[in-house]
Design an enzyme around this catalytic site. Sequence first.
Site, mmCIF file in Angstrom:
data_model
loop_
_atom_site.group_PDB
_atom_site.id
_atom_site.type_symbol
_atom_site.label_atom_id
_atom_site.label_comp_id
_atom_site.label_asym_id
_atom_site.label_seq_id
_atom_site.Cartn_x
_atom_site.Cartn_y
_atom_site.Cartn_z
ATOM 1 N N MET A 30 0.926 -0.996 0.047
ATOM 2 C CA MET A 30 0.065 0.134 0.086
ATOM 3 C C MET A 30 0.909 1.165 0.027
ATOM 4 S SD MET A 30 -3.159 -0.897 2.775
ATOM 5 C CE MET A 30 -1.836 -1.852 3.903
ATOM 6 N N GLN A 83 7.683 -4.463 -5.213
ATOM 7 C CA GLN A 83 6.466 -4.581 -6.326
ATOM 8 C C GLN A 83 6.894 -3.391 -7.205
ATOM 9 O OE1 GLN A 83 2.536 -2.986 -5.841
ATOM 10 N NE2 GLN A 83 2.020 -5.028 -6.283
ATOM 11 N N CYS A 114 -3.287 -1.401 -9.817
ATOM 12 C CA CYS A 114 -3.525 -0.118 -9.192
ATOM 13 C C CYS A 114 -4.529 0.821 -9.971
ATOM 14 C CB CYS A 114 -2.249 0.516 -9.006
ATOM 15 S SG CYS A 114 -2.427 2.159 -8.187
ATOM 16 N N GLY A 238 -5.361 -5.618 3.214
ATOM 17 C CA GLY A 238 -4.912 -4.249 2.954
ATOM 18 C C GLY A 238 -5.294 -3.248 3.868
#
Length: 339
Positions: A30, A83, A114, A238
């Site tokens: 995140m 990532q 995303c 998340g």
Amino acid sequence: MDRVPQLSHSFRPFLIGDVQVNNPFILAPMDGISDSPFRLITRELGSAVSYTEFINTMDVVSHGVSYEKRCFFSEAERPVVFQLFDDDPARMIKASLKLYQRWKPDIIDVNMGCSVRHVVNRGAGAELLRHPNKIIEIVDGLVKVHSIPITIKIRLGWDELSKNYLEVGRIAQDYGASAITLHARTKEQNFMDPIDLESIASLKQSLQIPVIGNGNIQSIKDADQMFEYTECDAVMIGRAAIWNPWIFSGFDENEVPYSLFLETVKKHLETMKQFHGPEKGCIVFRKFAKKYLQKFSIPAERIVEIITTQDPVQFTNTFFHLIENKNLYVRSITKHDDE
């Protein structure tokens, strides 16, 4: 405290390439949240793998330094996943080699899910789902140049009329990806609509590589339901982890023992100050402090006053003074209290 989530689903450790995953829950990457201090906290609480915030490979190849804090990790965080996001396969491959040479992550993951405007507008994130040939270039290229596992994180598709997660999953597997994470909403749904468990189940049934389910996990019950319905290999959590990192130890929000809460939160703030510096550490910590203080019988205006305090010493002293008052700690379930 050693505690694992109590699930009706029987979790079995599995491999992502040659990296073993020993726990059922994983902290999601995140932006602005999953920095090294928070990853370390959640890893110690039971998160199986540490994903970085997404790393813009344009920054890496341009020899900037703004991305480097996103790459830093402690050995206690391993296995660590870097990532990456970009729309250019060649640049992503070049950047990934530079990152691996310096940092030696255990896994490289590509962000294809995303939905934030500034990411998709440059062709990255969920926009890649509209370009399967580019996904082939990215996965094939990364697999060919790296000895570590390559994974991807996706959504169902761009919108309701263009769901292509099964196609993307087959591409990923056919070109050598070692696992895939599916956030079970489309890009257009963002985070608003209910997730589609059936899609995770379908993807799992169609592939031989591990499938990690993701989307709207708020409680142990939600995770258990995802496991049971989809038979996914692990569940990625998340936003719920921001106010309840203890979910990785098997505690729902209203079950966290006060002593564990206090130990975790104190360590979190001190680690943030060490990592970011005293002033910035307190500023970055505010998003967590607000959630933590809401677990106490404190007026909302007082919480606002505390988290907007500019002086880091005053902020720390006031914050610790409040959370050290066990009598203000609010829970509706007390059976797990260890004091």
